[in-house]
Design an enzyme around this catalytic site. Structure first.
Site, PDB file in Angstrom:
ATOM      1  N   LYS A  55     -15.889  -8.496  19.900  1.00  0.00           N
ATOM      2  CA  LYS A  55     -15.407  -9.875  19.963  1.00  0.00           C
ATOM      3  C   LYS A  55     -14.198  -9.905  20.888  1.00  0.00           C
ATOM      4  CE  LYS A  55     -16.294 -13.835  17.653  1.00  0.00           C
ATOM      5  NZ  LYS A  55     -17.518 -14.426  17.161  1.00  0.00           N
ATOM      6  N   VAL A 107     -21.511 -26.190  15.004  1.00  0.00           N
ATOM      7  CA  VAL A 107     -22.394 -25.760  13.912  1.00  0.00           C
ATOM      8  C   VAL A 107     -22.368 -26.760  12.762  1.00  0.00           C
ATOM      9  CG1 VAL A 107     -22.918 -23.934  12.265  1.00  0.00           C
ATOM     10  CG2 VAL A 107     -22.035 -23.332  14.509  1.00  0.00           C
TER      11      VAL A 107
HETATM   12  P1  NAD Z   1     -16.336 -25.460  16.895  1.00  0.00           P
HETATM   13  O1  NAD Z   1     -15.062 -25.155  17.556  1.00  0.00           O
HETATM   14  O2  NAD Z   1     -17.377 -26.235  17.632  1.00  0.00           O
HETATM   15  O3  NAD Z   1     -16.068 -26.247  15.510  1.00  0.00           O
HETATM   16  C1  NAD Z   1     -15.065 -25.871  14.626  1.00  0.00           C
HETATM   17  C2  NAD Z   1     -14.522 -27.166  14.043  1.00  0.00           C
HETATM   18  O4  NAD Z   1     -13.636 -26.852  12.979  1.00  0.00           O
HETATM   19  C3  NAD Z   1     -13.747 -27.999  15.063  1.00  0.00           C
HETATM   20  O5  NAD Z   1     -14.283 -29.308  15.112  1.00  0.00           O
HETATM   21  C4  NAD Z   1     -12.313 -27.971  14.521  1.00  0.00           C
HETATM   22  O6  NAD Z   1     -11.629 -29.167  14.778  1.00  0.00           O
HETATM   23  C5  NAD Z   1     -12.564 -27.772  13.047  1.00  0.00           C
HETATM   24  N1  NAD Z   1     -11.448 -27.233  12.300  1.00  0.00           N
HETATM   25  C6  NAD Z   1     -10.582 -26.243  12.647  1.00  0.00           C
HETATM   26  N2  NAD Z   1      -9.717 -26.023  11.650  1.00  0.00           N
HETATM   27  C7  NAD Z   1     -10.055 -26.873  10.648  1.00  0.00           C
HETATM   28  C8  NAD Z   1      -9.567 -27.110   9.329  1.00  0.00           C
HETATM   29  N3  NAD Z   1      -8.533 -26.425   8.836  1.00  0.00           N
HETATM   30  N4  NAD Z   1     -10.172 -28.048   8.583  1.00  0.00           N
HETATM   31  C9  NAD Z   1     -11.221 -28.746   9.056  1.00  0.00           C
HETATM   32  N5  NAD Z   1     -11.727 -28.574  10.278  1.00  0.00           N
HETATM   33  C10 NAD Z   1     -11.156 -27.643  11.051  1.00  0.00           C
HETATM   34  O7  NAD Z   1     -16.928 -24.078  16.385  1.00  0.00           O
HETATM   35  P2  NAD Z   1     -18.411 -23.769  15.937  1.00  0.00           P
HETATM   36  O8  NAD Z   1     -19.143 -23.183  17.070  1.00  0.00           O
HETATM   37  O9  NAD Z   1     -18.972 -24.957  15.225  1.00  0.00           O
HETATM   38  O10 NAD Z   1     -18.174 -22.596  14.903  1.00  0.00           O
HETATM   39  C11 NAD Z   1     -17.668 -22.885  13.602  1.00  0.00           C
HETATM   40  C12 NAD Z   1     -17.383 -21.563  12.896  1.00  0.00           C
HETATM   41  O11 NAD Z   1     -18.598 -20.815  12.793  1.00  0.00           O
HETATM   42  C13 NAD Z   1     -16.397 -20.643  13.633  1.00  0.00           C
HETATM   43  O12 NAD Z   1     -15.654 -19.928  12.690  1.00  0.00           O
HETATM   44  C14 NAD Z   1     -17.304 -19.701  14.407  1.00  0.00           C
HETATM   45  O13 NAD Z   1     -16.669 -18.454  14.666  1.00  0.00           O
HETATM   46  C15 NAD Z   1     -18.437 -19.544  13.412  1.00  0.00           C
HETATM   47  N6  NAD Z   1     -19.704 -19.168  14.029  1.00  0.00           N
HETATM   48  C16 NAD Z   1     -20.235 -19.959  14.992  1.00  0.00           C
HETATM   49  C17 NAD Z   1     -21.456 -19.595  15.571  1.00  0.00           C
HETATM   50  C18 NAD Z   1     -22.107 -20.455  16.620  1.00  0.00           C
HETATM   51  O14 NAD Z   1     -23.309 -20.265  16.888  1.00  0.00           O
HETATM   52  N7  NAD Z   1     -21.402 -21.390  17.233  1.00  0.00           N
HETATM   53  C19 NAD Z   1     -22.113 -18.451  15.141  1.00  0.00           C
HETATM   54  C20 NAD Z   1     -21.552 -17.684  14.122  1.00  0.00           C
HETATM   55  C21 NAD Z   1     -20.333 -18.051  13.573  1.00  0.00           C
END
Ligand code: NAD
Length: 364
Positions: free
Chosen positions: A87, A188
């Site tokens: 990562k 997601v």
């Molecule tokens: P993203 O950045 O698109 O969405 C994350 C959202 O969380 C944002 O809208 C942000 O404003 C919000 N956020 C941050 N802190 C917050 C809080 N304290 N309370 C409420 N909302 C909050 O990211 P994503 O791609 O949707 O990924 C979400 C999570 O899933 C991350 O931790 C990422 O590492 C994990 N993940 C994502 C994928 C993927 O395919 N995108 C795969 C595996 C894991």
């Protein structure tokens, strides 16, 4: 004389988590400050997203990238992929500090690793940014002209995990009339809201970003305040924002039966907080099992000809993986997190590359 140097304790952190390599990337011209962590390459080259985040401190960034890289090792191992765990994080505000020059300089550092680490999108980094990085290195994944955005696959896997956990707790996996709290409605979380609404579930949502929350409301979710995220009485709590949302200050507030979400490293302390959930009668689906859909999708781009339907089919296996995990918990009398790590470590041992296996991976 007392040593005036501030204590960083980098090697003690590496030793505790058994990482193979950590690269600190610095470039004055572009302002780049990044850390690439490769945890384990016993099963293949390490692949994991690049996160850009305004960390409060360098220690916080290092702590985050080490935990994220380790989680990728376990995620790919449990999903049966020929990939290792790695990562990267760039320190900075993605909205203010992200420039083409900075991303390209980061790409040069990735290229220097010669394929030991393959980068992809994560929080603060989109597929267009990975396109920029591709100008400097072929070691990228998840591009629009290949496997595309992994988020819908991740959401699909989380949705299946929720169903498998509800089947275990309630005896049936039909989500109509059930209630789910989705924390973080970004890439997601929003997809998850749509899948849950399609099932007829009642969805509560919270996001610190107004635009993301608005999109969730348009998809049928009811907005709740940040204070209500953990205390809302729901069937399922789905953390889809950042890590460590399950900790001693949040777990006592939870009023749900199941926790299953996309965020990486949801347990601040794996043993302590996993036990605390169990003690409260809450069934936890380990994050690296629930959120493997994205890496499953990306892996097809690296290991053969990419096929969307095949990626969906393979992601569909997450339901059975979660069900199998709960059976292992019963047989071995362990918690889901330990059962999932046991599965991953078994695969790592079978890969038989002692050089790449850390001490903790060789135990249990
Ligand atoms: P993203 O950045 O698109 O969405 C994350 C959202 O969380 C944002 O809208 C942000 O404003 C919000 N956020 C941050 N802190 C917050 C809080 N304290 N309370 C409420 N909302 C909050 O990211 P994503 O791609 O949707 O990924 C979400 C999570 O899933 C991350 O931790 C990422 O590492 C994990 N993940 C994502 C994928 C993927 O395919 N995108 C795969 C595996 C894991």
């Amino acid at each position: 004389m007392k040593d005036p140097t501030p204590r960083m304790e980098v090697f003690s952190q590496l030793s505790a988590s058994d990482h193979e390599l950590v690269l600190f990337c610095h470039d004055s011209a572009t302002g780049l400050r990044a850390i690439i962590a490769v945890h384990n390459t016993a099963l293949g080259p390490s692949l994991g997203g690049l996160r850009m985040w305004n960390y409060a401190s360098e220690q916080e960034a290092l702590f985050d990238v080490l935990r994220l890289a380790r989680g990728m090792t376990y995620k790919s191992a449990v999903a049966g992929l020929s990939l290792g765990g790695g990562k990267a994080v760039i320190l900075g505000d993605s909205r203010a500090h992200k420039t083409e020059a900075l991303l390209r300089r980061f790409g040069q550092f990735v290229n220097d690793l010669g394929g030991k680490y393959i980068t992809a999108e994560d929080v603060g980094i989109g597929t267009s940014d990975i396109e920029t990085i591709r100008r400097e290195t072929p070691h990228v994944a998840g591009l629009a002209d290949r496997s595309g955005d992994p988020s819908p696959f991740t959401a699909f896997g989380v949705w299946l995990s929720i169903k498998a956990a509800m089947k275990r707790v309630m005896g049936q996996d039909d989500l109509s009339g059930r209630s789910v709290m989705v924390q973080g409605t970004g890439n997601v979380g929003l997809e998850l809201v749509k899948l849950l609404r399609r099932d007829g579930a009642k969805v509560l949502a919270h996001d610190v970003n107004d635009a993301s929350l608005k999109a969730a409301i348009e998809a049928g979710a009811q907005a709740v305040s940040g204070d209500a995220v953990h205390s809302a009485a729901v069937d399922v709590y789905a953390p889809c924002a950042l890590g460590a949302s399950l900790n001693p200050s949040t777990i006592p507030k939870l009023r749900c039966s199941v926790v299953a979400g996309a965020a990486n490293n949801q347990l601040l302390d794996e043993a302590r907080d996993g036990q605390a959930l169990h003690d409260r009668g809450i069934l936890y689906v380990p994050d690296f099992v629930a959120n493997a859909g994205g890496i499953i999708n990306i892996s097809l781009e690296k290991t053969g000809v990419y096929c969307h339907d095949r990626a969906m089919m393979l992601t569909g296996n997450i339901y059975d993986t979660v069900t199998h995990l709960f059976a292992t918990c019963d047989c071995d009398r362990v918690l889901p997190q330990q059962a999932a790590m046991g599965l991953a470590k078994k695969r790592l041992r079978e890969a038989g590359n002692p050089r790449s296996l850390g001490r903790s991976d060789l135990q249990s």
